[in-house]
Design a protein around this motif. Sequence first.
Motif, PDB file in Angstrom:
ATOM      1  N   THR A 111      -7.984  -6.231  -1.092  1.00 45.88           N
ATOM      2  CA  THR A 111      -7.432  -5.454  -0.178  1.00 45.88           C
ATOM      3  C   THR A 111      -5.660  -5.652  -0.497  1.00 45.88           C
ATOM      4  OG1 THR A 111      -7.509  -7.231   1.658  1.00 45.88           O
ATOM      5  CG2 THR A 111      -9.210  -5.601   1.336  1.00 45.88           C
ATOM      6  N   SER A 131       0.787  -1.305   0.089  1.00 50.16           N
ATOM      7  CA  SER A 131       0.106  -0.024  -0.015  1.00 50.16           C
ATOM      8  C   SER A 131       0.917   1.152  -0.030  1.00 50.16           C
ATOM      9  CB  SER A 131      -0.978  -0.194   1.285  1.00 50.16           C
ATOM     10  OG  SER A 131      -0.241   0.159   2.495  1.00 50.16           O
ATOM     11  N   THR A 153     -10.546  10.021  -2.472  1.00 45.79           N
ATOM     12  CA  THR A 153      -9.984   8.571  -2.576  1.00 45.79           C
ATOM     13  C   THR A 153     -10.962   7.721  -1.809  1.00 45.79           C
ATOM     14  OG1 THR A 153      -8.374   8.736  -0.940  1.00 45.79           O
ATOM     15  CG2 THR A 153      -7.866   9.623  -3.281  1.00 45.79           C
ATOM     16  N   SER A 154     -11.900   8.199  -1.076  1.00 45.94           N
ATOM     17  CA  SER A 154     -12.563   7.156  -0.026  1.00 45.94           C
ATOM     18  C   SER A 154     -13.856   6.505  -0.883  1.00 45.94           C
ATOM     19  CB  SER A 154     -13.124   7.955   0.983  1.00 45.94           C
ATOM     20  OG  SER A 154     -13.804   8.926   0.827  1.00 45.94           O
ATOM     21  N   TRP A 196      -8.922   2.109  -3.279  1.00 42.01           N
ATOM     22  CA  TRP A 196      -9.855   3.004  -2.666  1.00 42.01           C
ATOM     23  C   TRP A 196      -9.354   2.990  -1.015  1.00 42.01           C
ATOM     24  CZ3 TRP A 196     -13.664   6.062  -5.241  1.00 42.01           C
ATOM     25  CH2 TRP A 196     -13.764   5.661  -6.336  1.00 42.01           C
ATOM     26  N   ASP A 197      -9.556   4.082  -0.299  1.00 41.08           N
ATOM     27  CA  ASP A 197      -9.644   4.148   0.981  1.00 41.08           C
ATOM     28  C   ASP A 197     -10.971   3.874   1.381  1.00 41.08           C
ATOM     29  OD1 ASP A 197      -7.005   4.881   1.358  1.00 41.08           O
ATOM     30  OD2 ASP A 197      -7.633   6.954   0.713  1.00 41.08           O
ATOM     31  N   ASN A 243      -2.851  -3.442   4.514  1.00 42.56           N
ATOM     32  CA  ASN A 243      -3.517  -2.495   4.765  1.00 42.56           C
ATOM     33  C   ASN A 243      -5.160  -2.887   4.482  1.00 42.56           C
ATOM     34  OD1 ASN A 243      -5.269  -0.392   5.225  1.00 42.56           O
ATOM     35  ND2 ASN A 243      -4.004   1.300   4.171  1.00 42.56           N
ATOM     36  N   GLN A 283     -14.409   2.970   3.853  1.00 39.04           N
ATOM     37  CA  GLN A 283     -15.132   3.419   4.772  1.00 39.04           C
ATOM     38  C   GLN A 283     -15.963   2.627   5.036  1.00 39.04           C
ATOM     39  OE1 GLN A 283     -16.079   7.568   4.234  1.00 39.04           O
ATOM     40  NE2 GLN A 283     -14.133   8.436   4.654  1.00 39.04           N
ATOM     41  N   ASP A 299      -7.750  -1.595   4.760  1.00 42.82           N
ATOM     42  CA  ASP A 299      -8.760  -0.394   4.313  1.00 42.82           C
ATOM     43  C   ASP A 299      -8.338   0.109   3.080  1.00 42.82           C
ATOM     44  OD1 ASP A 299     -10.333  -0.746   6.631  1.00 42.82           O
ATOM     45  OD2 ASP A 299      -9.232   0.304   7.925  1.00 42.82           O
ATOM     46  N   LYS A 300      -7.308  -0.696   2.347  1.00 40.02           N
ATOM     47  CA  LYS A 300      -7.000  -0.085   1.038  1.00 40.02           C
ATOM     48  C   LYS A 300      -7.454  -1.170  -0.131  1.00 40.02           C
ATOM     49  CE  LYS A 300      -4.542   3.137   0.237  1.00 40.02           C
ATOM     50  NZ  LYS A 300      -4.812   4.807  -0.013  1.00 40.02           N
ATOM     51  N   SER A 324      -3.698   7.296  -6.613  1.00 39.96           N
ATOM     52  CA  SER A 324      -4.906   7.809  -6.579  1.00 39.96           C
ATOM     53  C   SER A 324      -4.869   9.299  -7.338  1.00 39.96           C
ATOM     54  CB  SER A 324      -5.695   7.944  -5.420  1.00 39.96           C
ATOM     55  OG  SER A 324      -5.952   6.611  -4.959  1.00 39.96           O
TER      56      SER A 324
END
Length: 644
Positions: free
Chosen positions: A539, A338, A593-594, A638-639, A543, A641, A545-546, A401
């Motif tokens: 993913t 990441s 980027t989220s 993407w980040d 990470n 959420q 969350d990426k 990104s």
Amino acid sequence: MNKKVLVTVILFGSLTVSGIVSAQSVYPGQHQGKLKKETVAPLQAESFDLKDVRLLPSRFRDNMLRDSAWMTSIDVNRLLHSFRTNAGVFAGREGGYMTVKKLGGWESLDCELRGHTTGHMLSALGLMYAATGSEIFKLKGDSLVNGLEEVQNALKNGYLSAWPEELINRNIQGKGVWAPWYTMHKLFSGLIDQYLYADNKKALTIVTRMGDWAYNKLKPLSEETRKLMIRNEFGGINESFYNLYSITGDERYRWLAEYFYHNDVIDPLKELRDDLGTKHTNTFIPKVIAEARNYELTRNETSRKLSEFFWHTMIDHHTFAPGCSSDKEHYFDPKKLSQHLTGYTGETCCTYNMLKLSRHLFCWTGDSSIADYYERALYNHILGQQDPETGMVAYFLPLLSGSHKLYSTKENSFWCCVGSGFENHAKFGEAIYYHNNQGIYVNLFIPSQVTWKEKGLTIRQETEFPQEETTRFTLQAENPVRTTIYLRYPSWSKDVKVSVNGKKISVKQKPGSYIAVTREWKDGDQISATYPMQIKMETTPDNPDKAALLYGPLVLAGERGTEGMQAPAPFSNPAFYNDYYTYNFHVPAHLRTSLKLDKKHPERALQRVGSDLKFTTEQGDVIRPLYDLHRQRYVVYWDLQSEK
């Protein structure tokens, strides 16, 4: 009529012409009658000759047409000028400035890599001739070969290059020089391909003389000198020597191939060690391809094991979601992936070479996971490398990104990825089908037609994949023939439905295998296969969350517009030194980027719009396949959420 239209007319007018070309790159099953040393390793599948496959209308053929227009627009005299100047056979007023427009960038007369594009062009013209049967590509290839013969004759000792032999001498002495054997590799390969693809026997004569020169040059050198010399990048020159050995049977060329065995690179792989560190990625892959050829020609099991170990190491640990690898051309700690989503990821030559290695391994194993990787890298990287408006190509596939694809220029780039780019878009037909004694493999769902001469069988594949999930096959049989059609069951699909002549058949196989349909096939028989696609996410290993989103084999990317893109973007600026390597993408600070989604059900975050591959989110994102994102910014990773 302009030149681009003329090329298109010629190409379309000859798509059904087989021509007399004999083959393509040296993969098992090809080049009947042209190889004195055939493959001795056991095989699960063999390749078709490229001339036996024809592309039907699709975005793949669109890319091929744009590629052909660019290739044919480059004058032969421009490609030969540096060679002729080096040999002293060019004479023109004021050094030719009034008669020949010089190529720029990496083909400039003061660049030590000059001439590499001509080697790639020889290969690409041969590929294009095999893929279309159009004489325009053979005639241009013949003209290049004739010019190179004149240069070689003037240099007298078999040596042939666009630069003086002194660069080789400097390399031998361990002095600074930019990769002379790398450039020689392109020439060797191009001339070999002209012989194999376009039946140019003069090209074989030239390249064997080059091989003789290389043998006489290197045979007297000490082991210490050899190790010093090969520290400099030499591309896949050893693969070329294995191929020349295969064609001629001359043991001297096999000696040359083994001479370029790079101990520091290959020895750790022999021990099945991932010792890649931060080394230059694309100096590794061609050396492994040479080991793959060694296995095929000698059945050296060590070469096989290290080739397979390297491939799996690359795919499992060093490959991004689109199938590409490297950051600024180098390996990095894959546990920190990441942190390497930069504007300089995914050198195209690395993917080009990984696809070549994949083809060898598939012939040995028939493993559908190899075809899965091939499909992913082909669609997400190679297909999207080319700018659909100009035909220019990108060096890197940026995963930063907010970045965008940065394209070459027609006059002043000629990077390595431009050279391999000429080839990439000429050979889309080469990995769609394979065969063995039991049947034919369908690996890719690309509109095309394959002729299996030995069986008197032609299969026509028509589909709108990946816009639709169904592909259809119509068989033309000279006589009824009993054989098996192996339909790939991709790992990304499930609940595949197959019918023969409108009648549904039972599918007992699982994803990651082949659906074997065996029967006596008759003229006019039809097969239909539907491959459901789903949204999933991948993913990064460091990470959770990426993540990247995929639809079937396709990597999806979010559109982010053109804000802040400064001219000459999206094209490279020739006024800057290799700006693709230092390019400032000027990503807007506020660029989002989220993406909000449920990690267990990522498909709920996207809604497909219409029949095109267009998705939207509640956030207002427009998301498309990465290969469709051109001339604008995008987000691939993407980040995340999480939705609550």
